[in-house]
Scaffold this motif. Structure first.
Motif, mmCIF file in Angstrom:
data_model
loop_
_atom_site.group_PDB
_atom_site.id
_atom_site.type_symbol
_atom_site.label_atom_id
_atom_site.label_comp_id
_atom_site.label_asym_id
_atom_site.label_seq_id
_atom_site.Cartn_x
_atom_site.Cartn_y
_atom_site.Cartn_z
ATOM 1 N N LEU A 23 0.809 -0.844 -0.070
ATOM 2 C CA LEU A 23 -0.049 -0.527 -0.153
ATOM 3 C C LEU A 23 1.079 0.920 -0.002
ATOM 4 C CD1 LEU A 23 -2.832 1.106 0.644
ATOM 5 C CD2 LEU A 23 -2.631 1.313 2.886
ATOM 6 N N LEU A 24 0.531 1.895 -0.746
ATOM 7 C CA LEU A 24 1.663 2.954 -1.391
ATOM 8 C C LEU A 24 0.749 4.196 -1.205
ATOM 9 C CD1 LEU A 24 3.087 1.395 -4.297
ATOM 10 C CD2 LEU A 24 4.593 2.832 -2.528
ATOM 11 N N PHE A 25 1.369 5.671 -0.462
ATOM 12 C CA PHE A 25 0.839 6.776 -0.258
ATOM 13 C C PHE A 25 1.803 7.594 -1.462
ATOM 14 C CE2 PHE A 25 -1.579 4.584 3.019
ATOM 15 C CZ PHE A 25 -2.750 5.015 2.664
ATOM 16 N N TYR A 26 1.619 8.840 -1.783
ATOM 17 C CA TYR A 26 2.059 10.079 -2.744
ATOM 18 C C TYR A 26 1.592 10.414 -1.569
ATOM 19 C CZ TYR A 26 2.931 5.797 -5.032
ATOM 20 O OH TYR A 26 2.963 4.307 -5.602
ATOM 21 N N VAL A 27 2.324 11.827 -1.055
ATOM 22 C CA VAL A 27 1.882 12.951 0.215
ATOM 23 C C VAL A 27 2.530 13.604 -0.266
ATOM 24 C CG1 VAL A 27 0.920 13.266 1.926
ATOM 25 C CG2 VAL A 27 1.226 11.032 1.514
ATOM 26 N N GLY A 28 1.605 15.466 -0.866
ATOM 27 C CA GLY A 28 2.648 17.046 -0.991
ATOM 28 C C GLY A 28 2.181 17.131 0.454
ATOM 29 N N PHE A 29 3.313 17.679 1.188
ATOM 30 C CA PHE A 29 3.511 18.608 2.261
ATOM 31 C C PHE A 29 2.882 19.765 2.242
ATOM 32 C CE2 PHE A 29 4.860 13.593 3.272
ATOM 33 C CZ PHE A 29 3.756 13.990 4.221
ATOM 34 N N ASP A 30 2.788 20.472 2.859
ATOM 35 C CA ASP A 30 2.692 22.222 2.537
ATOM 36 C C ASP A 30 4.134 22.356 3.971
ATOM 37 O OD1 ASP A 30 2.329 24.347 1.699
ATOM 38 O OD2 ASP A 30 0.418 24.885 2.405
ATOM 39 N N LYS A 31 4.948 22.471 3.937
ATOM 40 C CA LYS A 31 6.691 22.442 5.438
ATOM 41 C C LYS A 31 6.577 21.626 4.887
ATOM 42 C CE LYS A 31 5.424 19.865 9.034
ATOM 43 N NZ LYS A 31 5.105 20.657 10.882
ATOM 44 N N LYS A 32 8.427 21.856 4.874
ATOM 45 C CA LYS A 32 9.831 20.188 5.057
ATOM 46 C C LYS A 32 9.149 20.415 6.350
ATOM 47 C CE LYS A 32 12.348 20.821 2.726
ATOM 48 N NZ LYS A 32 12.332 20.089 0.865
ATOM 49 N N LEU A 33 9.416 18.860 6.425
ATOM 50 C CA LEU A 33 9.962 17.713 7.369
ATOM 51 C C LEU A 33 11.713 17.922 8.067
ATOM 52 C CD1 LEU A 33 7.455 15.120 6.412
ATOM 53 C CD2 LEU A 33 7.052 16.736 7.031
ATOM 54 N N LYS A 34 11.275 17.504 9.396
ATOM 55 C CA LYS A 34 12.183 17.584 9.923
ATOM 56 C C LYS A 34 12.246 16.148 10.361
ATOM 57 C CE LYS A 34 10.346 19.069 14.429
ATOM 58 N NZ LYS A 34 10.122 19.708 15.544
ATOM 59 N N ASN A 35 13.929 16.034 11.017
ATOM 60 C CA ASN A 35 13.996 14.248 11.579
ATOM 61 C C ASN A 35 13.817 12.913 11.086
ATOM 62 O OD1 ASN A 35 14.467 16.540 14.128
ATOM 63 N ND2 ASN A 35 12.310 15.109 14.898
ATOM 64 N N GLU A 94 15.113 11.016 7.041
ATOM 65 C CA GLU A 94 16.306 10.809 6.220
ATOM 66 C C GLU A 94 15.709 11.180 4.801
ATOM 67 O OE1 GLU A 94 19.404 12.827 6.628
ATOM 68 O OE2 GLU A 94 19.191 12.598 8.995
ATOM 69 N N HIS A 95 16.181 11.390 3.050
ATOM 70 C CA HIS A 95 15.377 10.990 2.810
ATOM 71 C C HIS A 95 14.946 9.754 1.977
ATOM 72 C CE1 HIS A 95 16.377 11.045 -2.188
ATOM 73 N NE2 HIS A 95 15.225 9.650 -2.134
ATOM 74 N N LYS A 142 14.145 16.199 0.103
ATOM 75 C CA LYS A 142 15.353 16.304 0.711
ATOM 76 C C LYS A 142 16.677 16.733 0.196
ATOM 77 C CE LYS A 142 13.419 15.675 5.204
ATOM 78 N NZ LYS A 142 13.616 17.156 5.773
ATOM 79 N N THR A 143 17.090 15.837 -1.342
ATOM 80 C CA THR A 143 17.976 15.578 -1.835
ATOM 81 C C THR A 143 18.060 16.537 -3.119
ATOM 82 O OG1 THR A 143 18.261 13.480 -0.958
ATOM 83 C CG2 THR A 143 19.336 13.830 -3.295
#
Length: 485
Positions: free
Chosen positions: A305-317, A319-320, A355-356
């Motif tokens: 089960l895969l999700f492709y998600v657009g987030f309206d901010k940069k995420l922390k904690n 890695e790629h 992230k990259t």
């Protein structure tokens, strides 16, 4: 004199085979049912975000180099690679993670910090893993699985015990720390089976991980597909999309033509890189090599089960690449392989290519791909997808100590029904046939049909097995068999 060759599907193995066959002087045409090439390695673009729909890990760069070198080229002629630093991180609890860096020296230091004395054990383990890599990836996997004698060499005879032991036993013989065990067992998951069912010889995957490292092609894995497409076309391959192959015609036990969008197309050779089981359903029953009960008894790699998600901010904690092993691995594995069911507490994996790669998301935003491994053949409904998105988002927020649910711009999902619809995948599996002992090399479905002349197969259900590098190799192997006809 060159042959007229029709290839079904345009995934990694089909594109690789097409290039070798065209270089050898054949007339090669690829027929792809979807509107873009790549098979499972397609791309999703939405609102300025770009996601790889399929594979997201670039391992074994030497296999890609060997492929392009066969044509006097280098991967860098077609796409740019970034070595990830760090390679990935693994969460075991809230704010509790181990980071796998980009060199074995740094990884050894992380092991030592986790368990004193483990760095020496890791060196011993990795020396053996590298030895296996040199045997397997530089030699054995380039054999076509025609005879069991392919595995019998002076070197492999010394390793025979490793084919009858397992990765799980091998790792636990050296390491007691459950977190380090989880990290060392992780790479063989790419082979599609539990570590307790995967031969110890496959520790070469640990060398691929720690020894060679993890890379990211700029613009994602789809740039590799675009590179392979460009190479194939340079070599004279014709690629046709929106071409649904409906039947393979056989006359006098010889494949003679395919029916594509209701039109008959004759060919001297037919090669399928599509799902093996599906391809055989395109044949009349007497011409099929493997029965339904044969496929039923096989151990398949998971679906997802895969999700492709657009987030309206940069995420922390994160890695790629980030793995979430904060729940019981064995329990989830049982729900995939032993008693198939939707997992009660799923492990999951997340990739954040932005992230990259600045091209993966608009500035100030983050692209996220989330994957939950599942047993193939499960019921797949929108309600179940929503339930599991909620489960992993709640865990993700807690583990990484940040709010994300209110920052979701959109999400798209892909699961069992989509694997069946888009790829004709058997029971909606995502990765093909698992590499267990009884499904290794000559024990896998054959590259060449045993019942129909001039009919061949390639890809992750055949030799050598699941994964992107093995698919490239599969294309080379089947092209070699065709040329020997």
């Amino acid at each position: 004199m060159g042959k007229n060759i029709a290839i079904i599907g345009s995934g990694f193995s089909s594109l690789a085979a097409a290039s070798y066959l065209s270089k050898a002087g054949n007339t090669v045409t690829i027929y792809e049912k979807n509107n873009t090439v790549g098979g499972r390695a397609r791309q999703l673009k939405k609102d300025g975000f770009t996601f790889d729909i399929g594979p997201t890990w670039y391992w074994m760069p030497d296999v890609f180099e060997r492929f392009y070198n066969d044509f006097g080229k280098d991967p860098s002629d077609y796409y740019d690679l970034i070595k990830l630093s760090p390679a990935y991180s693994v969460y075991f609890g809230e704010g509790d993670f181990i980071t796998i860096e980009d060199t074995l020296e740094k990884i050894s230091a992380a092991f030592e910090a986790e368990e004193p004395g483990s760095s020496l054990k890791l060196k011993k383990f990795m020396d053996a893993a590298q030895d296996n890599y040199n045997i397997a990836i530089k030699d054995l996997v380039y054999r076509p699985g025609v005879s069991p004698l392919e595995l019998v060499t002076p070197v492999t005879m010394k390793k025979v015990g490793q084919f009858f032991s397992t990765i799980s036993k091998q790792v636990r013989k050296e390491f007691n720390n459950p977190r380090l065990v989880s990290i060392l067992e992780f790479p063989v998951l790419f082979l599609g089976a539990k570590p307790s069912n995967t031969p110890a010889f496959y520790s070469f995957m640990n060398y691929a991980d720690f020894g060679l490292g993890t890379f990211h092609p700029v613009d994602g894995m789809y740039s590799v597909i675009k590179g392979m497409k460009a190479l194939a076309e340079e070599l004279g391959v014709t690629i046709k999309t929106n071409q649904n192959v409906e039947k393979i015609n056989v006359s006098d036990k010889t494949a003679t033509s395919i029916i594509v969008n209701s039109e008959e197309i004759k060919a001297d050779i037919i090669l399928s890189g599509a799902d093996y089981h599906h391809t055989e359903t395109l044949l009349d029953v007497p011409h099929r090599q493997y029965s339904e009960s044969y496929w039923e008894k096989k151990t398949f790699a998971p679906s997802s089960l895969l999700f492709y998600v657009g987030f309206d901010k940069k995420l922390k904690n994160v890695e790629h690449h980030t793995l979430f092993f904060d729940v019981d691995f064995e329990a989830h594995a049982r729900e995939i392989y032993d008693t198939p069911a939707w997992p009660e507490n799923p492990l999951f994996y997340a990739s954040f290519p932005s992230k990259t790669d600045k091209n993966a998301a608009p500035e100030g935003k983050e692209a996220g791909i989330f994957l939950i491994p599942l047993a193939p053949g499960l019921e797949d409904t929108s309600a179940l997808r929503e339930k599991y998105f909620s489960i992993i988002m709640n865990r993700f927020e807690k583990l990484t100590n940040q709010e994300v649910k209110n920052y979701v711009i959109f999400k798209e999902s892909f699961c069992i029904n989509d694997f069946i619809e888009d790829y004709n995948s058997y029971k909606g599996n995502a990765y093909g046939l698992a590499n267990t002992l009884l499904q290794t090399a000559f024990l896998r479905p054959k590259l060449k049909s045993k019942k129909v002349k001039n009919l061949f197969f390639t890809g992750q259900l055949s030799v050598p097995g699941p994964g992107v590098p093995p698919s490239l190799i599969s294309g080379k192997l089947v092209a070699g068999l065709i040329e020997k006809k």
